[in-house]
Design a protein around this motif. Structure first.
Motif, PDB file in Angstrom:
ATOM      1  N   SER A  41     -42.185  11.310  34.848  1.00  0.00           N
ATOM      2  CA  SER A  41     -41.238  10.437  34.056  1.00  0.00           C
ATOM      3  C   SER A  41     -39.893  10.446  35.076  1.00  0.00           C
ATOM      4  N   VAL A  42     -39.595  11.201  36.023  1.00  0.00           N
ATOM      5  CA  VAL A  42     -38.470  11.046  36.808  1.00  0.00           C
ATOM      6  C   VAL A  42     -39.053  11.627  38.077  1.00  0.00           C
ATOM      7  N   VAL A  43     -38.378  11.028  39.329  1.00  0.00           N
ATOM      8  CA  VAL A  43     -38.766  11.744  40.539  1.00  0.00           C
ATOM      9  C   VAL A  43     -37.321  12.073  41.097  1.00  0.00           C
ATOM     10  N   GLU A  49     -36.396   5.643  51.968  1.00  0.00           N
ATOM     11  CA  GLU A  49     -37.624   4.819  52.120  1.00  0.00           C
ATOM     12  C   GLU A  49     -38.393   5.199  50.890  1.00  0.00           C
ATOM     13  N   LEU A  50     -38.638   6.372  50.424  1.00  0.00           N
ATOM     14  CA  LEU A  50     -39.297   6.708  49.298  1.00  0.00           C
ATOM     15  C   LEU A  50     -38.970   6.298  48.108  1.00  0.00           C
ATOM     16  N   ALA A  51     -37.689   6.021  47.716  1.00  0.00           N
ATOM     17  CA  ALA A  51     -37.082   5.239  46.861  1.00  0.00           C
ATOM     18  C   ALA A  51     -37.575   3.739  46.701  1.00  0.00           C
ATOM     19  N   LYS A  52     -37.474   3.223  47.794  1.00  0.00           N
ATOM     20  CA  LYS A  52     -38.041   1.759  48.010  1.00  0.00           C
ATOM     21  C   LYS A  52     -39.280   1.584  47.588  1.00  0.00           C
ATOM     22  N   TYR A  53     -40.062   2.553  48.016  1.00  0.00           N
ATOM     23  CA  TYR A  53     -41.617   2.450  47.719  1.00  0.00           C
ATOM     24  C   TYR A  53     -41.826   2.827  46.342  1.00  0.00           C
ATOM     25  N   ILE A  54     -41.132   3.562  45.372  1.00  0.00           N
ATOM     26  CA  ILE A  54     -41.320   3.949  44.112  1.00  0.00           C
ATOM     27  C   ILE A  54     -40.662   2.449  43.367  1.00  0.00           C
ATOM     28  N   LYS A  55     -39.771   1.973  43.864  1.00  0.00           N
ATOM     29  CA  LYS A  55     -39.260   0.632  43.220  1.00  0.00           C
ATOM     30  C   LYS A  55     -40.083  -0.346  43.291  1.00  0.00           C
ATOM     31  N   PHE A  70     -35.731   7.167  39.295  1.00  0.00           N
ATOM     32  CA  PHE A  70     -35.535   8.266  40.295  1.00  0.00           C
ATOM     33  C   PHE A  70     -34.093   8.759  40.414  1.00  0.00           C
ATOM     34  N   ILE A  71     -33.817   9.772  41.212  1.00  0.00           N
ATOM     35  CA  ILE A  71     -32.481  10.247  40.912  1.00  0.00           C
ATOM     36  C   ILE A  71     -32.366  10.956  42.451  1.00  0.00           C
ATOM     37  N   PRO A 108     -30.912   3.850  42.046  1.00  0.00           N
ATOM     38  CA  PRO A 108     -31.140   4.960  41.565  1.00  0.00           C
ATOM     39  C   PRO A 108     -30.604   5.197  40.165  1.00  0.00           C
ATOM     40  N   TYR A 109     -31.085   6.035  39.500  1.00  0.00           N
ATOM     41  CA  TYR A 109     -30.769   6.067  37.871  1.00  0.00           C
ATOM     42  C   TYR A 109     -29.629   7.365  37.798  1.00  0.00           C
ATOM     43  N   GLY A 110     -29.217   7.731  38.944  1.00  0.00           N
ATOM     44  CA  GLY A 110     -28.220   8.833  38.988  1.00  0.00           C
ATOM     45  C   GLY A 110     -28.120   9.650  40.467  1.00  0.00           C
ATOM     46  N   TYR A 111     -27.266  10.557  40.629  1.00  0.00           N
ATOM     47  CA  TYR A 111     -26.941  11.326  41.516  1.00  0.00           C
ATOM     48  C   TYR A 111     -26.713  12.762  41.442  1.00  0.00           C
TER      49      TYR A 111
END
Length: 250
Positions: A51-53, A67-73, A80-81, A100-103
């Motif tokens: 549901s969230v990474v 880079e992982l965030a770019k891959y997910i997107k 992802f947070i 991202p959806y948050g920090y």
């Protein structure tokens, strides 16, 4: 807490990942994996569809987290947070581009962690509902042609509208008193949309989706187009539906 919310943690610091795991489970989340590298994370995402990474921005002391965030997107519809101890403007700027959806700032507070995840899930749900609403408003070219074809007054490809206007659907041109109007491609497209839905409101969303095909247009783009179009039409046939869109009376 909804236990179906599955969380994947991508963090290479053993103590931080352990504390995250404990805190998440205490709040009722299902932790589907704790990874310390990008390749492992990709496998877990594919297998579990979390549901969230939660991603450490400085994974393995590099930009692997970004880079992982770019891959997910690019490959999944999963929020992802970022987990970060950085306040460096350059790193934050690069991270922001991935939307991202948050920090979560290290060292993290368990209650703030929970609140950030809940806000991310809520924002993600709202965005998906909006996308669905927009999709249901879309008028594709094939359906529009069928709607126009049904409005012909004879066997000819002519659709009359307004006072002495007609649309020739075979050549995608508009005429007034038999004289062709000099309209741009977008102006003609918007007018076709209005004529296909005579008597009904064409919403801003429908106009953006059909005329611009979702390519960066806004409500102001539609208003500007209508302003130009009205200046070219001989009579004022385009009516306002305040805050919603425009229509031509049937």
């Amino acid at each position: 807490m909804n236990t179906k919310d599955k969380i994947l943690v991508v963090e290479d610091d053993e103590i931080t990942s352990l504390n995250l795991n404990i805190s998440l489970q205490k709040h009722g989340y299902s932790v589907v994996g704790v990874c310390d590298n990008i390749e492992q994370a990709k496998i877990k995402i594919s297998t579990h569809r979390p549901s969230v990474v939660i991603i450490d921005i400085s994974l393995q002391e590099s930009d692997d987290g970004i880079e992982l965030a770019k891959y997910i997107k690019e490959n999944y519809n999963i929020p992802f947070i970022y987990l970060t101890s950085y306040t460096d403007d350059e790193i934050i700027t690069r991270a922001k581009v991935t939307e991202p959806y948050g920090y979560i700032v290290k060292p993290f507070d368990p209650n703030s962690l929970h609140a950030t995840i809940q806000m991310a899930l809520f924002k993600f749900q709202v965005e998906n509902e909006r996308k669905h609403d927009i999709d249901t408003l879309k008028v594709d070219k094939m359906n529009l042609e069928k709607m126009l074809y049904a409005k012909r007054s004879s066997d000819e490809p002519i659709v009359p509208f307004g006072d002495d206007y007609h649309l020739d659907i075979s050549i995608c041109e508009t005429f007034y008193h038999g004289k062709k109007l000099k309209l741009t491609k977008k102006e003609n497209a918007f007018l076709r949309l209005l004529v296909a839905q005579l008597g009904s409101v064409v919403t801003f969303e429908q106009a953006v989706n059909y005329v611009w095909e979702d390519k960066g247009a806004t409500e102001n783009s539609v208003r500007t187009l209508v302003w130009r179009l009205r200046n070219k039409l001989e009579t004022d046939i385009i009516k306002n539906a305040s805050g919603i869109g425009y229509y031509i009376e049937e």
